[in-house]
Design an enzyme around this catalytic site. Structure first.
Site, PDB file in Angstrom:
ATOM      1  N   VAL A 280       1.466  -1.147   0.100  1.00  0.00           N
ATOM      2  CA  VAL A 280       0.133   0.004  -0.162  1.00  0.00           C
ATOM      3  C   VAL A 280       0.849   0.975   0.313  1.00  0.00           C
ATOM      4  O   VAL A 280       0.718   1.653  -0.994  1.00  0.00           O
ATOM      5  CB  VAL A 280      -0.576   0.077   0.879  1.00  0.00           C
ATOM      6  CG1 VAL A 280      -1.513   1.021   1.535  1.00  0.00           C
ATOM      7  CG2 VAL A 280      -1.885  -0.870   0.966  1.00  0.00           C
ATOM      8  N   ALA A 281       1.640   1.233   0.509  1.00  0.00           N
ATOM      9  CA  ALA A 281       2.986   2.153   0.767  1.00  0.00           C
ATOM     10  C   ALA A 281       3.689   2.844  -0.375  1.00  0.00           C
ATOM     11  O   ALA A 281       4.042   3.764  -0.670  1.00  0.00           O
ATOM     12  CB  ALA A 281       4.259   2.098   1.952  1.00  0.00           C
ATOM     13  N   ILE A 283       2.644   2.246  -3.515  1.00  0.00           N
ATOM     14  CA  ILE A 283       0.994   2.675  -4.676  1.00  0.00           C
ATOM     15  C   ILE A 283       0.297   3.817  -4.000  1.00  0.00           C
ATOM     16  O   ILE A 283       0.401   4.004  -2.855  1.00  0.00           O
ATOM     17  CB  ILE A 283       0.165   2.137  -4.391  1.00  0.00           C
ATOM     18  CG1 ILE A 283       1.176  -0.137  -5.113  1.00  0.00           C
ATOM     19  CG2 ILE A 283       0.051   1.842  -5.988  1.00  0.00           C
ATOM     20  CD1 ILE A 283      -0.292  -1.303  -5.465  1.00  0.00           C
ATOM     21  N   GLU A 285      -2.190   5.393  -4.111  1.00  0.00           N
ATOM     22  CA  GLU A 285      -3.372   4.845  -4.667  1.00  0.00           C
ATOM     23  C   GLU A 285      -4.838   6.420  -5.689  1.00  0.00           C
ATOM     24  O   GLU A 285      -4.769   5.781  -6.314  1.00  0.00           O
ATOM     25  CB  GLU A 285      -4.616   4.830  -3.904  1.00  0.00           C
ATOM     26  CG  GLU A 285      -3.808   3.478  -2.963  1.00  0.00           C
ATOM     27  CD  GLU A 285      -2.470   2.841  -1.651  1.00  0.00           C
ATOM     28  OE1 GLU A 285      -1.433   2.586  -1.838  1.00  0.00           O
ATOM     29  OE2 GLU A 285      -2.746   4.790  -1.352  1.00  0.00           O
ATOM     30  N   ASP A 327      -4.047  26.798 -40.820  1.00  0.00           N
ATOM     31  CA  ASP A 327      -4.737  27.052 -41.873  1.00  0.00           C
ATOM     32  C   ASP A 327      -4.291  28.309 -41.689  1.00  0.00           C
ATOM     33  O   ASP A 327      -4.727  29.042 -41.126  1.00  0.00           O
ATOM     34  CB  ASP A 327      -6.136  26.558 -42.279  1.00  0.00           C
ATOM     35  CG  ASP A 327      -6.216  24.734 -42.703  1.00  0.00           C
ATOM     36  OD1 ASP A 327      -5.716  24.379 -43.170  1.00  0.00           O
ATOM     37  OD2 ASP A 327      -7.287  24.710 -42.476  1.00  0.00           O
ATOM     38  N   ASP A 614     -10.181  21.909 -41.123  1.00  0.00           N
ATOM     39  CA  ASP A 614     -11.625  21.976 -41.352  1.00  0.00           C
ATOM     40  C   ASP A 614     -12.809  20.874 -42.184  1.00  0.00           C
ATOM     41  O   ASP A 614     -13.638  21.108 -42.434  1.00  0.00           O
ATOM     42  CB  ASP A 614     -12.390  23.491 -41.150  1.00  0.00           C
ATOM     43  CG  ASP A 614     -11.544  23.841 -42.811  1.00  0.00           C
ATOM     44  OD1 ASP A 614     -11.003  23.041 -43.319  1.00  0.00           O
ATOM     45  OD2 ASP A 614     -12.274  25.408 -43.049  1.00  0.00           O
ATOM     46  N   ASP A 618      -8.893  17.388 -44.996  1.00  0.00           N
ATOM     47  CA  ASP A 618      -7.790  17.332 -43.387  1.00  0.00           C
ATOM     48  C   ASP A 618      -7.931  16.439 -42.376  1.00  0.00           C
ATOM     49  O   ASP A 618      -6.873  16.146 -41.617  1.00  0.00           O
ATOM     50  CB  ASP A 618      -8.189  19.084 -42.902  1.00  0.00           C
ATOM     51  CG  ASP A 618      -8.046  20.011 -43.902  1.00  0.00           C
ATOM     52  OD1 ASP A 618      -7.233  20.179 -45.228  1.00  0.00           O
ATOM     53  OD2 ASP A 618      -8.703  20.695 -43.733  1.00  0.00           O
ATOM     54  N   ASN A 708      -2.721   8.428   2.507  1.00  0.00           N
ATOM     55  CA  ASN A 708      -2.171   8.889   0.887  1.00  0.00           C
ATOM     56  C   ASN A 708      -3.691   8.758   0.343  1.00  0.00           C
ATOM     57  O   ASN A 708      -3.404   9.565  -0.838  1.00  0.00           O
ATOM     58  CB  ASN A 708      -2.321   6.622   0.177  1.00  0.00           C
ATOM     59  CG  ASN A 708      -0.591   6.568   0.501  1.00  0.00           C
ATOM     60  OD1 ASN A 708      -0.113   7.373   1.052  1.00  0.00           O
ATOM     61  ND2 ASN A 708      -0.726   5.467  -0.055  1.00  0.00           N
ATOM     62  N   ASP A 712      -2.734  13.230   1.849  1.00  0.00           N
ATOM     63  CA  ASP A 712      -2.176  13.172   0.441  1.00  0.00           C
ATOM     64  C   ASP A 712      -2.595  13.862  -0.603  1.00  0.00           C
ATOM     65  O   ASP A 712      -2.474  14.625  -1.390  1.00  0.00           O
ATOM     66  CB  ASP A 712      -1.418  12.462  -0.105  1.00  0.00           C
ATOM     67  CG  ASP A 712      -0.384  11.699   0.477  1.00  0.00           C
ATOM     68  OD1 ASP A 712      -0.170  12.929   1.144  1.00  0.00           O
ATOM     69  OD2 ASP A 712       0.095  10.485   0.263  1.00  0.00           O
TER      70      ASP A 712
END
Length: 885
Positions: A280-281, A283, A285, A327, A614, A618, A708, A712
């Site tokens: 978990v630390a 990643i 999340e 253009d 346009d 194109d 997390n 964070d």
């Protein structure tokens, strides 16, 4: 069936329609069921269910789901529920953003749905073009879009602008009676056909629908576009790689922990929990959700400056663009012909850009009158229909108090000789009080060949060679200024004359010079783009001298040597063209194939290319460009479908503003990513050191997830919406291969992460030491461990909150940036501290997270510890600034 080689009567029989009555309501209903609505169909939309599961296809998500399964197996249900909620939240945010982007494009398409005039049950009515079916009789006049593919059954002076399909900017002349037996006849040469999404600029006609929706020529191109696969942008690739690295890192850490556990003969169940903590630390999340939110907020800001971004990650690619291929017409210019100068022999009159004026000289008055009366366009309340050149002449009349509706009331048109491309002239015969007058306009050299006299100072004199030279010299001067020149002449007669007699013995009045003027704001945008290391390039179907003059006026080119025509491109080999591409700034008279060639040539040198377009033609170049930019006003549905971004104001300035926004968004995403990884590194350091040194683990999986996800996430989002760097357009574009950690970001992340991790352990040690225990002590009481864990938990959270302030700039101090200039970040820090206080103070939360209340003294110590990473990082930046000086 080749309708262009079939006689009109046979076409009507084949479609089972009476030309004079059209289809009945029953026939329309039956055919609508058989053929479907007359609209282009894109790729089938993903269902919400499919969108949801596509969000789960990510390495980070796989590791989190694995952690959830393990926590369920070992009975830690609270942890499992929190992890699954994280996964669910990320997926919901991703689905919401994709769905919102789709809806924005749908809304834009609804705004541009055209209507058509159709004859049904003997009456001419206006209908939504989606309801048109094969066999419908369509009425065409100037200013209307063609709603489907038609076989023309009648045409009167009909001209259709087919650049959306063929790329040719000059309108094509049409003739309903023509037949073409060669099945390979190019689309642009099929004079008896009219195609969906092209525009009638002149004349009128009727046609029978022979193809609708995906069975039109445009539909065939749309089908091809849907089959192409989209490349991942650099941001998508980088985040995917980062996800894999972090996923493998998490798995690797788990393996290391089990090896260490076996060596140290630790409790395996306890190590399960620790390995989950570390997974978990490792990643971040909230990263996928935060990046999606930052991009979505950026896209919302962009929509306010008239840029709709279809794919969120394309925002980041904008920040790397160093070539803008644009253009000319409508993007760099106003897409509105405007008369700038009048010339009567020896006298030049400037036309005011705004307001009105008076033509004192008699010849100038007659010149304006002739130009206005010899038009088929209309101008009502500032809205014009018809040929843009003629609309410009009507606006000229309005400025000099000679509006067409007033002139026509006393000068009724009784005959005309329409314009054709061989004569390059148009004439009308208008009734005056006691006689008739011919008004003729067109190419000045053609006029001089057939004219016999000139009107000078109100007096009719013979047209000498010297006078012809004077007129041609004046026309040449205007041409050198990129002006389109039209001459005017007249002839008085006592009676109505045959059209073939109109253009004989004419008297020259003078000439006008007109231009599609550059947008006023574009010059500044080009200067800004160049300052930012971006090269603007003009690609146009216009003539070389006209394009070069506009480019030089705007500051895109410095001389005619920097221009290249389509025929010159064809004369060069691919290797030669690729080698010399950097020498040119203007490409004129180009085809759709040339556009793709130009994009690929620039890309061959490692450039990131933005291309505007346009028309349907194109679409290939928009797809090949790194950022395809479609026009929202003049753009076709196919060009919008092929693009990454749509300009709702068709303005070059918006592209430059979008690039600035793209650069700031990327910088903000980089800040958020580096901040999150610094925080996660701190968590890994704290837990891994505890395992390796046989200390108690200071953090539980639920505590790490809380930090997390909650502590964070808010600062990371606030960093993602940091106010734009004022100097961002004074630097060269970022190299797309540049890592997230370039420019010292890696060192800042490592130093910050190490400090956060070490201080978390110091706080944990402080908590144990307060009760007479050490990190290596055995049989530590539960309440002592809870107190120490709470100290570590709060220091980890608060140090990360304070550290976010330092992440706002890689070199400037927080005071130079402005401590309170990002109010969202200050709010996020305050909110984070309040939530942290709540989680250790509210009993049921404290119980769920295994923490306890702290005293005021404890909070003072926590704050002092938490400020250290911020202060150290600011000292590092100060040292870097001193070295640079």
């Amino acid at each position: 069936m080749n309708w262009f080689s079939t006689d009109v009567d046979d076409v009507l029989n084949e479609q089972n329609v009476d030309r004079k009555r059209g289809l009945s309501d029953d026939q329309v209903r039956t055919r609508l069921e058989k053929y479907g609505e007359n609209k282009l169909i894109g790729k089938p939309k993903k269902s919400l269910f499919a969108l949801f599961f596509s969000q789960l296809n990510d390495m980070l998500i796989y590791v989190l789901l694995g952690a959830a399964v393990i926590t369920l197996l070992i009975g830690e249900y609270t942890d499992a529920i929190i992890i699954l909620l994280v996964v669910l939240l990320n997926a919901i945010i991703g689905v919401f953003q994709e769905y919102k982007a789709e809806k924005a494009i749908e809304a834009l398409q609804k705004m541009t749905t055209p209507h058509a005039l159709v004859r049904r049950d003997g009456e001419v009515i206006e209908v939504d073009s989606k309801t048109i079916v094969p066999g419908d009789i369509i009425i065409l006049d100037a200013g209307r879009y063609i709603p489907a593919d038609l076989r023309l059954i009648e045409s009167i002076n009909l001209q259709i602008e087919e650049s959306a399909l063929t790329g040719e900017s000059v309108p094509s002349e049409k003739n309903a009676t023509a037949l073409f037996n060669d099945p390979k006849t190019p689309l642009g040469d099929l004079a008896n056909m009219a195609f969906m999404s092209t525009l009638v600029t002149y004349g009128r006609a009727e046609g029978v629908v022979v193809g609708t929706g995906m069975n039109t020529e445009i539909g065939k191109i749309a089908k091809g576009l849907d089959e192409t696969k989209s490349e991942m942008t650099p941001l998508q690739k980088r985040l995917a790689e980062l996800g894999k690295i972090l996923g493998y890192l998490a798995i690797g850490i788990c393996v290391v922990i089990f090896i260490v556990a076996l060596i140290q003969k630790r409790d395996l169940f306890e190590m399960f929990l620790t390995s989950i903590s570390l997974a978990v630390a490792a990643i971040p999340e909230g990263l996928p959700a935060i990046v999606a939110i930052v991009l979505a907020l950026g896209v919302t800001r962009m929509s306010r400056i008239h840029a709709i971004v279809k794919r969120l990650p394309a925002v980041e690619t904008l920040g790397s663009v160093n070539i803008i291929c644009s253009d000319k017409t409508g993007t760099l210019t106003q897409n509105k012909m405007t008369v700038l100068h009048l010339y009567t022999h020896g006298q030049k009159l400037d036309v005011p850009s705004e307001g009105t004026a008076t033509a004192e000289e008699h010849t100038a008055q007659l010149l304006i009158q002739t130009m206005v009366l010899c038009t088929d366009a209309t101008l009502v309340d500032g809205e014009g229909t018809g040929d843009p050149t003629e609309i410009a002449l009507l606006e000229l009349g309005e400025k000099f108090h000679s509006p067409k509706r007033e002139l026509e009331s006393g000068h009724e048109r009784v005959a005309e000789k329409p314009f054709d491309s061989d004569r390059k002239l148009m004439s009308t015969l208008n009734k005056e009080r006691d006689h008739y007058r011919v008004h003729t306009k067109g190419a000045i050299d053609n006029l001089l060949e057939i004219a016999t006299h000139a009107l000078i100072n109100g007096e009719r004199v013979l047209l000498t060679e010297q006078l012809k030279t004077d007129y041609l010299r004046a026309a040449e001067k205007m041409s050198d200024q990129a002006l389109r020149v039209l001459g005017a002449a007249y002839k008085d007669t006592d009676s109505v004359i045959d059209p073939d007699e109109m253009e004989k013995e004419l008297t020259v009045l003078g000439l006008v010079g007109m231009i599609d003027p550059p947008r006023l704001e574009v010059k500044g945008a080009i200067r800004q783009a160049k300052q930012a290391g971006i090269t603007p390039v003009m690609i146009t179907g216009d003539h070389q001298h006209t394009a070069a003059a506009i480019a030089m006026e705007l500051g895109m080119a410095t001389s005619l040597k920097q221009t290249l025509s389509g025929s010159e491109i064809d004369a060069m080999s691919e290797a030669e063209f690729n080698k010399n591409i950097g020498n040119y700034r203007v490409f004129s008279r180009v085809s759709p194939e040339h556009k793709v060639k130009i994009v690929k040539a620039f890309q061959s040198h490692g450039n990131i290319v933005s291309m505007t377009g346009d028309g349907v033609n194109d679409a290939p170049s928009l797809k090949n460009a790194d950022i395809g930019v479609a026009m929202g006003i003049t753009g076709t549905d196919v060009s919008k479908g092929a693009s990454d971004m749509i300009l709702t104001d068709d303005n070059f300035t918006t592209i430059v503003a979008a690039i600035e926004e793209g650069r700031n968004i990327y910088n903000n995403i980089k800040k958020a990513v580096v901040f999150l990884l610094s925080c996660n590194l701190g968590e890994i350091v704290a837990i891994l050191a505890s395992v390796l040194f046989y200390w108690p683990v200071p953090l539980l999986p639920t505590q790490i997830l809380w930090i997390n996800l909650i502590t964070d996430t808010f600062p990371a989002i606030a960093l993602g919406v940091d106010p734009g760097d004022k100097d961002v357009m004074k630097r060269r574009p970022r190299n797309p291969k540049e890592s997230f950690f370039a420019g010292g970001a890696a060192i800042r992340a490592i130093v910050g992460g190490l400090l956060i991790g070490i201080l978390t352990l110091v706080a944990f040690y402080f908590g144990l030491n307060e009760h007479g225990y050490q990190l290596w002590s055995e049989s530590i009481p539960k309440q002592v461990l809870t107190y120490a864990e709470t100290m570590a938990f709060v220091v980890l959270a608060v140090s990360q909150l304070f550290f976010s302030l330092s992440m706002r700039s890689a070199s400037h101090s927080i005071f130079k940036v402005g401590l309170f200039s990002n109010k969202y970040l200050i709010g996020a820090i305050i909110l984070g501290v309040v939530l942290q206080f709540a989680v250790i103070s509210i009993p049921f939360l404290a119980s769920a997270f295994h923490v306890q209340m702290l005293t005021l003294r404890d909070w003072v110590i926590v704050i002092l510890f938490a400020l250290i990473p911020l202060v150290v990082n600011e000292f590092i930046k100060s040292g870097m600034r001193m070295r640079t000086k």
